[in-house]
Design a protein around this motif. Structure first.
Motif, mmCIF file in Angstrom:
data_model
loop_
_atom_site.group_PDB
_atom_site.id
_atom_site.type_symbol
_atom_site.label_atom_id
_atom_site.label_comp_id
_atom_site.label_asym_id
_atom_site.label_seq_id
_atom_site.Cartn_x
_atom_site.Cartn_y
_atom_site.Cartn_z
ATOM 1 N N THR A 134 -4.786 0.759 7.668
ATOM 2 C CA THR A 134 -3.696 0.631 6.709
ATOM 3 C C THR A 134 -2.756 1.820 6.858
ATOM 4 O O THR A 134 -2.917 2.847 6.192
ATOM 5 C CB THR A 134 -4.235 0.561 5.269
ATOM 6 O OG1 THR A 134 -5.207 -0.480 5.177
ATOM 7 C CG2 THR A 134 -3.113 0.291 4.274
ATOM 8 N N SER A 173 0.865 -1.176 0.000
ATOM 9 C CA SER A 173 0.000 0.000 0.000
ATOM 10 C C SER A 173 0.905 1.231 0.000
ATOM 11 O O SER A 173 2.068 1.153 -0.387
ATOM 12 C CB SER A 173 -0.920 -0.040 1.220
ATOM 13 O OG SER A 173 -1.865 1.013 1.166
ATOM 14 N N VAL A 219 -4.135 -5.381 2.804
ATOM 15 C CA VAL A 219 -4.171 -5.538 1.344
ATOM 16 C C VAL A 219 -4.782 -6.886 0.983
ATOM 17 O O VAL A 219 -5.653 -6.988 0.123
ATOM 18 C CB VAL A 219 -2.758 -5.399 0.743
ATOM 19 C CG1 VAL A 219 -2.772 -5.707 -0.748
ATOM 20 C CG2 VAL A 219 -2.209 -4.004 0.989
#
Length: 276
Positions: A211, A195, A240
């Motif tokens: 995240t 990410s 993810v």
């Protein structure tokens, strides 16, 4: 084939002058590679890093290569072969990002450049070196392809970047399977799908729910260790993989609702500014 694939290897890294490319170069030197070839469009930065790292005793050289041009890749490899021989390890790290609605992208500066640098460059480079890597079974070989979580999930304001990374993942995984099917098991292909990383490339982007924005060192360590082990795909952080699973099982409307209002995936690029 159980030996460290970096020790005494020739390592070639694209986008190597700064950011994660620089960190891969430092790891290669620390692992006592035989030589490291630093490819970057910024010749001065590549040469400065090469001079610094060469003090370790490892032969490190910088090369001014624009990987968006296939002719420069071919010529660059001729130079590397003349200096060191054929690479044993290739890290396809070079990349750019353009964040905007698709219709706002310039056809050449944004669309074509992104596809060339993020997708085609890795294919061109790997195609040039792979026959020699296949023929040399004397030591383990590695190919590390830096993709993105954007290649696993659609995201507004990332259409061209996402397309380039979807292409990277599809090609990388298919090549891995082809090598295994043909018995070339001394070559391992790893695809890294992170990410957002705080390299400046995604300045202004916000991580979705749960995240966090990863540091370059954390991301590089995950990709590097996966490459050493020959792990097919490395996804970081854990969300993810969760997002991929949810997108796969939920109806599109349900996933869109979660991604937009709960995980905030679809708004993660709203404040994107990027690196100038």
């Amino acid at each position: 084939m159980n030996a460290n694939p970096i020790t005494d290897a020739l390592v070639l890294i694209t986008g190597a002058a700064r950011g994660m490319g620089e960190l891969y170069a430092r790891r290669a030197v620390a692992a006592r590679a035989r030589a490291v070839a630093l490819w970057d469009i910024d010749e001065d930065a590549a040469n400065a890093l090469a001079a610094e790292l060469s003090r370790s005793g490892v032969d490190v050289r910088g090369y001014r290569i624009d990987v968006s041009e296939r002719e420069q890749i071919v010529a660059g490899l001729e130079g590397v072969r003349a200096d060191f021989g054929t690479p044993d390890v290739v890290i396809n790290n070079a990349g750019i990002v353009r964040g905007a609605a698709f219709w706002e992208h310039d056809p050449v500066r944004d669309i074509e450049a992104t596809m060339r640098i993020n997708s085609l460059a890795a294919m061109w480079l790997t195609r040039e070196v792979l026959p020699e890597m296949i023929a040399d079974t004397s030591r383990p070989k590695r190919i590390l392809n830096i993709a993105s979580a954007a290649g696993t999930l659609a995201n507004p304001n990332m259409s061209v970047y996402a397309a380039s990374k979807w292409a990277m993942i599809g090609w990388s995984e298919s090549m891995r399977l082809e090598l295994a099917a043909h018995g070339h098991r001394h070559i391992k292909v790893t695809t890294f799908c992170p990410s957002y990383i705080s390299t400046g490339m995604f300045a202004g982007a916000r991580g979705p729910l749960l995240t966090p924005i990863m540091t370059p060192r954390h991301a590089t360590a995950a990709a590097w260790n996966g490459m050493l082990r020959g792990t097919p795909m490395v996804l970081r952080p854990w969300t993810v993989k969760l997002s991929m699973a949810l997108r796969g099982v939920l109806p599109t409307a349900a996933w869109d609702l979660l991604a937009r209002h709960v995980f905030k995936v679809y708004s993660s690029m709203d404040q994107f500014t990027g690196r100038s």
